[in-house]
Design a protein around this motif. Structure first.
Motif, PDB file in Angstrom:
ATOM      1  N   SER A 127       0.837  -1.204   0.000  1.00 22.42           N
ATOM      2  CA  SER A 127       0.000   0.000   0.000  1.00 22.42           C
ATOM      3  C   SER A 127       0.868   1.248   0.000  1.00 22.42           C
ATOM      4  CB  SER A 127      -0.889   0.040   1.248  1.00 22.42           C
ATOM      5  OG  SER A 127      -1.680  -1.119   1.323  1.00 22.42           O
ATOM      6  N   VAL A 128       0.326   2.315  -0.589  1.00 20.21           N
ATOM      7  CA  VAL A 128       1.072   3.578  -0.630  1.00 20.21           C
ATOM      8  C   VAL A 128       0.112   4.753  -0.500  1.00 20.21           C
ATOM      9  CG1 VAL A 128       1.046   3.527  -3.168  1.00 20.21           C
ATOM     10  CG2 VAL A 128       2.648   5.014  -1.998  1.00 20.21           C
ATOM     11  N   TYR A 129       0.532   5.731   0.298  1.00 18.83           N
ATOM     12  CA  TYR A 129      -0.209   6.981   0.479  1.00 18.83           C
ATOM     13  C   TYR A 129       0.439   7.983  -0.472  1.00 18.83           C
ATOM     14  CZ  TYR A 129      -2.331  10.783   3.376  1.00 18.83           C
ATOM     15  OH  TYR A 129      -3.044  11.855   3.857  1.00 18.83           O
ATOM     16  N   LEU A 130      -0.266   8.331  -1.525  1.00 19.31           N
ATOM     17  CA  LEU A 130       0.349   9.134  -2.581  1.00 19.31           C
ATOM     18  C   LEU A 130       0.576  10.580  -2.163  1.00 19.31           C
ATOM     19  CD1 LEU A 130      -1.451   7.914  -5.844  1.00 19.31           C
ATOM     20  CD2 LEU A 130       0.763   7.212  -4.908  1.00 19.31           C
ATOM     21  N   SER A 131       1.604  11.160  -2.743  1.00 22.18           N
ATOM     22  CA  SER A 131       1.935  12.568  -2.542  1.00 22.18           C
ATOM     23  C   SER A 131       0.798  13.452  -3.059  1.00 22.18           C
ATOM     24  CB  SER A 131       3.209  12.876  -3.330  1.00 22.18           C
ATOM     25  OG  SER A 131       3.362  14.255  -3.507  1.00 22.18           O
ATOM     26  N   SER A 132       0.602  14.581  -2.419  1.00 21.93           N
ATOM     27  CA  SER A 132      -0.402  15.533  -2.910  1.00 21.93           C
ATOM     28  C   SER A 132       0.184  16.493  -3.928  1.00 21.93           C
ATOM     29  CB  SER A 132      -0.967  16.344  -1.741  1.00 21.93           C
ATOM     30  OG  SER A 132      -1.728  15.506  -0.919  1.00 21.93           O
ATOM     31  N   GLU A 133       1.439  16.304  -4.255  1.00 21.06           N
ATOM     32  CA  GLU A 133       2.068  17.228  -5.202  1.00 21.06           C
ATOM     33  C   GLU A 133       2.131  16.623  -6.602  1.00 21.06           C
ATOM     34  OE1 GLU A 133       3.720  16.650  -2.000  1.00 21.06           O
ATOM     35  OE2 GLU A 133       2.364  18.247  -1.378  1.00 21.06           O
ATOM     36  N   GLU A 141      -1.845   7.243 -13.942  1.00 22.50           N
ATOM     37  CA  GLU A 141      -0.729   6.461 -14.486  1.00 22.50           C
ATOM     38  C   GLU A 141      -0.177   5.497 -13.434  1.00 22.50           C
ATOM     39  OE1 GLU A 141       2.187   9.021 -16.285  1.00 22.50           O
ATOM     40  OE2 GLU A 141       3.260   7.334 -17.191  1.00 22.50           O
ATOM     41  N   ILE A 142      -0.132   5.965 -12.195  1.00 22.97           N
ATOM     42  CA  ILE A 142       0.317   5.084 -11.105  1.00 22.97           C
ATOM     43  C   ILE A 142      -0.664   3.919 -10.960  1.00 22.97           C
ATOM     44  CG2 ILE A 142       0.564   4.937  -8.580  1.00 22.97           C
ATOM     45  CD1 ILE A 142       1.785   7.808  -8.725  1.00 22.97           C
ATOM     46  N   LYS A 143      -1.936   4.239 -11.019  1.00 20.26           N
ATOM     47  CA  LYS A 143      -2.961   3.196 -10.901  1.00 20.26           C
ATOM     48  C   LYS A 143      -2.783   2.129 -11.994  1.00 20.26           C
ATOM     49  CE  LYS A 143      -6.807   1.135  -9.839  1.00 20.26           C
ATOM     50  NZ  LYS A 143      -6.853   0.290  -8.649  1.00 20.26           N
ATOM     51  N   GLU A 144      -2.496   2.619 -13.211  1.00 20.94           N
ATOM     52  CA  GLU A 144      -2.357   1.681 -14.336  1.00 20.94           C
ATOM     53  C   GLU A 144      -1.089   0.829 -14.253  1.00 20.94           C
ATOM     54  OE1 GLU A 144      -2.475   4.227 -17.746  1.00 20.94           O
ATOM     55  OE2 GLU A 144      -4.544   4.842 -17.310  1.00 20.94           O
ATOM     56  N   ASN A 145      -0.085   1.351 -13.579  1.00 23.88           N
ATOM     57  CA  ASN A 145       1.217   0.685 -13.615  1.00 23.88           C
ATOM     58  C   ASN A 145       1.665   0.069 -12.294  1.00 23.88           C
ATOM     59  OD1 ASN A 145       2.509   1.233 -16.403  1.00 23.88           O
ATOM     60  ND2 ASN A 145       1.567   3.176 -15.815  1.00 23.88           N
ATOM     61  N   SER A 146       0.769   0.048 -11.325  1.00 31.42           N
ATOM     62  CA  SER A 146       1.174  -0.591 -10.072  1.00 31.42           C
ATOM     63  C   SER A 146       0.034  -1.428  -9.510  1.00 31.42           C
ATOM     64  CB  SER A 146       1.616   0.463  -9.044  1.00 31.42           C
ATOM     65  OG  SER A 146       0.568   0.776  -8.173  1.00 31.42           O
ATOM     66  N   LYS A 147       0.428  -2.406  -8.705  1.00 32.77           N
ATOM     67  CA  LYS A 147      -0.589  -3.279  -8.117  1.00 32.77           C
ATOM     68  C   LYS A 147      -0.905  -2.861  -6.692  1.00 32.77           C
ATOM     69  CE  LYS A 147       2.073  -6.678  -9.259  1.00 32.77           C
ATOM     70  NZ  LYS A 147       2.764  -7.939  -9.222  1.00 32.77           N
ATOM     71  N   SER A 148      -0.234  -1.839  -6.199  1.00 28.98           N
ATOM     72  CA  SER A 148      -0.398  -1.474  -4.791  1.00 28.98           C
ATOM     73  C   SER A 148      -1.749  -0.823  -4.528  1.00 28.98           C
ATOM     74  CB  SER A 148       0.719  -0.521  -4.372  1.00 28.98           C
ATOM     75  OG  SER A 148       1.936  -1.217  -4.305  1.00 28.98           O
ATOM     76  N   GLN A 149      -2.169  -0.969  -3.298  1.00 28.18           N
ATOM     77  CA  GLN A 149      -3.374  -0.302  -2.821  1.00 28.18           C
ATOM     78  C   GLN A 149      -3.031   1.185  -2.654  1.00 28.18           C
ATOM     79  OE1 GLN A 149      -6.443  -1.933   0.306  1.00 28.18           O
ATOM     80  NE2 GLN A 149      -4.598  -1.336   1.363  1.00 28.18           N
ATOM     81  N   LEU A 150      -3.893   2.066  -3.166  1.00 28.37           N
ATOM     82  CA  LEU A 150      -3.552   3.492  -3.177  1.00 28.37           C
ATOM     83  C   LEU A 150      -4.420   4.295  -2.211  1.00 28.37           C
ATOM     84  CD1 LEU A 150      -3.235   4.077  -7.052  1.00 28.37           C
ATOM     85  CD2 LEU A 150      -1.465   3.347  -5.428  1.00 28.37           C
ATOM     86  N   PHE A 151      -3.789   5.251  -1.521  1.00 31.21           N
ATOM     87  CA  PHE A 151      -4.471   6.219  -0.669  1.00 31.21           C
ATOM     88  C   PHE A 151      -4.236   7.596  -1.286  1.00 31.21           C
ATOM     89  CE2 PHE A 151      -5.170   3.779   3.348  1.00 31.21           C
ATOM     90  CZ  PHE A 151      -4.556   2.595   2.978  1.00 31.21           C
ATOM     91  N   VAL A 152      -5.292   8.374  -1.447  1.00 30.56           N
ATOM     92  CA  VAL A 152      -5.147   9.694  -2.073  1.00 30.56           C
ATOM     93  C   VAL A 152      -5.892  10.741  -1.242  1.00 30.56           C
ATOM     94  CG1 VAL A 152      -5.713  11.089  -4.115  1.00 30.56           C
ATOM     95  CG2 VAL A 152      -4.898   8.751  -4.400  1.00 30.56           C
ATOM     96  N   ASN A 153      -5.228  11.854  -0.970  1.00 23.52           N
ATOM     97  CA  ASN A 153      -5.877  12.959  -0.270  1.00 23.52           C
ATOM     98  C   ASN A 153      -6.921  13.607  -1.169  1.00 23.52           C
ATOM     99  OD1 ASN A 153      -4.569  13.170   2.290  1.00 23.52           O
ATOM    100  ND2 ASN A 153      -2.742  13.940   1.254  1.00 23.52           N
ATOM    101  N   VAL A 154      -8.117  13.813  -0.633  1.00 23.50           N
ATOM    102  CA  VAL A 154      -9.125  14.538  -1.416  1.00 23.50           C
ATOM    103  C   VAL A 154      -9.642  15.773  -0.684  1.00 23.50           C
ATOM    104  CG1 VAL A 154      -9.912  12.519  -2.698  1.00 23.50           C
ATOM    105  CG2 VAL A 154     -11.087  13.152  -0.616  1.00 23.50           C
ATOM    106  N   PHE A 155      -9.422  15.804   0.619  1.00 20.57           N
ATOM    107  CA  PHE A 155      -9.949  16.953   1.345  1.00 20.57           C
ATOM    108  C   PHE A 155      -9.104  17.261   2.581  1.00 20.57           C
ATOM    109  CE2 PHE A 155     -12.336  18.826   4.809  1.00 20.57           C
ATOM    110  CZ  PHE A 155     -12.846  19.953   4.193  1.00 20.57           C
ATOM    111  N   GLY A 156      -8.897  18.576   2.824  1.00 25.18           N
ATOM    112  CA  GLY A 156      -8.310  19.008   4.087  1.00 25.18           C
ATOM    113  C   GLY A 156      -7.085  19.883   3.921  1.00 25.18           C
ATOM    114  N   TYR A 157      -6.651  20.420   5.054  1.00 23.50           N
ATOM    115  CA  TYR A 157      -5.372  21.143   5.084  1.00 23.50           C
ATOM    116  C   TYR A 157      -4.253  20.121   4.931  1.00 23.50           C
ATOM    117  CZ  TYR A 157      -7.367  25.552   6.830  1.00 23.50           C
ATOM    118  OH  TYR A 157      -8.052  26.724   6.957  1.00 23.50           O
TER     119      TYR A 157
END
Lengths: 277, 404
Positions: A127-133, A141-157
């Motif tokens: 699993s990986v918590y993706l950068s917000s940058e 592209e990461i989704k297409e090229n990796s098998k890892s479970q992804l965490f993505v920021n969608v809201f907040g400071y």
């Protein structure tokens, strides 16, 4: 897709149980950039109480030699609990954790490409918590090229700076200023950046609140966990935001709730790599 | 006693040669891609090759920084890029992203050094990267003396520490202020040094908290001159000077002073004495105050730089020797700052004692006698009876400073 909340209190956890699938909690003395830091026994109680929720624990500070012995013990203890995973920054956590499959590579601003994600996947970190940058296209592209479970920021400071220095205290000490607040803002050109000093140093957050509502459709259909950070957001407003995401109430509604102090950050804006002169 | 490496920055070929001539054992440089100084001049492959040839002829080394935080778009460039660096005969690469370590191991025989961007602070992290095939680790600037000792004791891997230059206010790699304030990517070579900006500081009520100057993160520079003997004794393998974008004069001065201190100590450790005057030359050269920072556990307001940007253009550097005619004793000089007839100056250079010199006869490019040298990069000739090598430098004589 599951909705993960970085809560600022146990109270907020209880108030959002019907809106959230997962929570990310700090482990006291071993975490940074979290809003709620609990001891192992408090985490244990929480995990036992919320047995239908996924509880992740952040063990994400930069470790010193002096932390290692207790870190090893804490990791062993955490692995005995029914937690969903451990977010880590320092590679010492990887080395000391016996259950690699529990780990979430969470190196904040460095989780930016599929190749390094796959490198860690091959080492057992699934699993990986993706950068917000990075941009939405890069996330795709990461989704297409990796098998890892992804965490993505969608809201907040978003935390955008971390120092081992006590920058507010140092400034106040230098000029012999007596103000004693727990939260400060540094302002430039009308933008206010929240600054927080902790036992482990200084954290600065972005001036604007990330609101990736417009990309939520893609994210909720393709990303494993979307992350909502409650830092500095009043509980009732935070709950309204979660509901707005759930009920498709639109970006404008969320922006309004937050006095329009929102931004899509880098979802659709690439950073400049090389300045053209 | 174990040989310790003095590692200097070089922004271009000229500075690479200066650093080596003035005493660096190795230099680190940026190549055309994937480094953290995207806006520096950086080296082409031909220049890397030339730099390596220059260094290797003198038994010195060249390391190439490949320490960017990779984005998808760069992933496919890595293999070919590393192979090209290897063809240039670089001695090592300095990397941060673990994927680059993996590619380097699979497709090259390059030695791999881990960049300080990984902020390695502890022996367990060192163990991980050592097992990954990294031969040297540049420790985080926040590491203390005791922590470094413990790391060295428990891991058979080379340890490199910063000894001089600018400091990040943040933990390396954990700052993206530049991204959010200027849209320039801090971890891909675009850092716009927001930590040197000033801000209004307000508490949660909105009251301004203000000293005589505005709030800033700005840190004093690092200077470890006083601790060089300690660092040698601790078993550190390499002492690193920061500053790939610094001037030739800065490089020459800083490298030569650290070279002198290292050699003095290694020659006779029991009779070594710290020379405060060398520290003054360093301070004068950088025009910024400096501290030992985290090494001795200091992490208080004395490390901050609160009185605004005090750096002024360094006018100590007067000129550089382009050539010397041993038949006529005339040195050809390229001017860097104003000087005139009658000025008392110092001339310093690689493997020579510093000499005092009073400017007397100045001959302009057209052969005429002139009294002042006021134009940037103006070429003049000075009659100097002591033979000088190319790249010797002229600086203002400050009577409070010692001779190197």
């Amino acid at each position: 897709m599951k909705k993960l909340i970085i809560p600022n209190s146990i109270n907020l956890i209880d108030k959002t149980l019907i809106l959230a699938d997962a929570y990310l909690i700090g482990l006291k003395d071993f975490s940074v950039n979290m809003n709620l830091y609990l001891t192992f026994s408090e985490i244990k109680s929480l995990v036992e109480r919320l047995n239908d929720k996924k509880i992740f624990v952040a063990v994400n500070k930069n470790m010193r030699n002096g932390d290692l012995e207790e870190l090893k013990e804490q990791l062993q203890n955490l692995c005995t609990l029914n937690i969903a995973g451990i977010f880590y920054y320092d590679i010492a956590v990887y080395n000391l954790c016996s259950k690699k499959e529990k780990l979430v590579w969470s190196m904040e601003h460095a989780t930016t490409n599929y190749a390094t994600i796959n490198y860690f996947n091959n080492k057992g970190v699934k699993s990986v918590y993706l950068s917000s940058e990075i941009t939405l296209n890069e996330i795709k592209e990461i989704k297409e090229n990796s098998k890892s479970q992804l965490f993505v920021n969608v809201f907040g400071y978003l935390p955008i700076f971390l120092s081992k220095r006590y920058l507010i205290s140092n400034y106040k000490n230098y000029f012999k200023l007596t103000d004693n607040d727990s939260l400060y803002y540094m302002e430039k050109e009308g933008k206010k950046f929240p600054v927080l000093e902790t036992n482990d140093g200084t954290i600065v957050y972005n001036s604007h609140i990330l609101n990736a509502y417009d990309d939520y459709e893609y994210l909720k259909n393709n990303i494993d966990y979307t992350v909502f950070n409650s830092f500095l957001i009043q509980d009732d407003i935070f709950i309204s935001v979660l509901e707005a995401f759930d009920k498709n109430l639109g970006k404008a509604k969320i922006d309004m709730l937050l006095n329009y102090n929102t931004d899509t950050c880098f979802m659709h804006k690439e950073t400049i790599y090389r300045v053209v002169k | 006693m174990k040989k310790i490496e003095l590692l200097a920055p070089a922004g271009d070929l000229e500075r690479l040669k200066i650093a080596i001539d003035y005493g660096a054992d190795a230099v680190y440089i940026g190549g055309p891609l994937l480094g953290l100084r995207a806006n520096a001049k950086n080296f082409t492959f031909d220049e890397i090759k030339e730099g390596c040839e220059y260094a290797h002829k003198r038994n010195k080394k060249v390391y190439v920084t490949v320490n960017i935080v990779l984005h998808n778009i760069e992933v496919k460039q890595v293999k070919e890029y590393l192979c090209n660096i290897e063809k240039c005969k670089a001695d090592a690469i300095i990397v941060s992203d673990p994927y680059i370590i993996d590619v380097a191991k699979r497709y090259t025989n390059l030695e791999i050094h881990l960049s300080t961007q990984q902020s390695v602070l502890n022996k367990e992290s060192v163990k991980f990267f050592k097992n990954e095939g990294v031969s040297r680790i540049v420790l985080a600037r926040e590491t203390t003396k005791e922590e470094i000792k413990e790391i060295i004791k428990e891991n058979a891997v080379e340890i490199e520490c910063f000894i001089h230059g600018a400091m990040c206010a943040s933990v390396s790699g954990r700052c993206v202020l530049s991204n959010y304030l200027t849209n320039r990517d801090a971890n891909r070579g675009g850092c716009s040094q927001i930590c040197r900006w000033d801000f209004d500081l307000k508490n949660s009520n909105g009251d301004i908290i203000k000293g005589d100057k505005k709030f800033t993160f700005c840190s004093k520079d690092l200077s470890m001159l006083r601790y060089i003997p300690d660092m040698i004794e601790m078993g550190i393998s390499s002492l690193k000077i920061e500053g790939r974008m610094r001037s030739v004069y800065y490089i020459a001065t800083v490298v030569s002073i650290y070279r002198k201190v290292i050699d003095q100590y290694l020659d006779d450790p029991s009779n070594y004495k710290y020379d405060e005057k060398l520290e003054m030359i360093l301070r004068n050269c950088a025009n910024r105050d400096s501290k030992t920072q985290f090494f001795d556990g200091t992490n208080d307001y004395t490390c901050g730089y609160y009185n605004g940007r005090e750096e002024i253009s360094n006018q100590d550097f007067l000129g550089i020797v382009l050539a010397y005619d041993s038949k006529t004793n005339y040195a050809t000089i390229e001017q860097r700052n104003y000087f005139e007839k009658g000025d008392l100056i110092e001339i310093f250079g690689p493997n020579m004692n510093t000499i005092d010199y009073t400017v007397n006869e100045i001959i302009g490019e057209d052969g005429s006698i002139i009294d002042v040298v006021r134009h940037p990069k103006q070429i003049v000739k000075l009659k100097i009876d002591i033979p000088l090598k190319t790249n010797c430098m002229l600086r203002k004589k400050n009577n409070s400073l010692t001779k190197l």
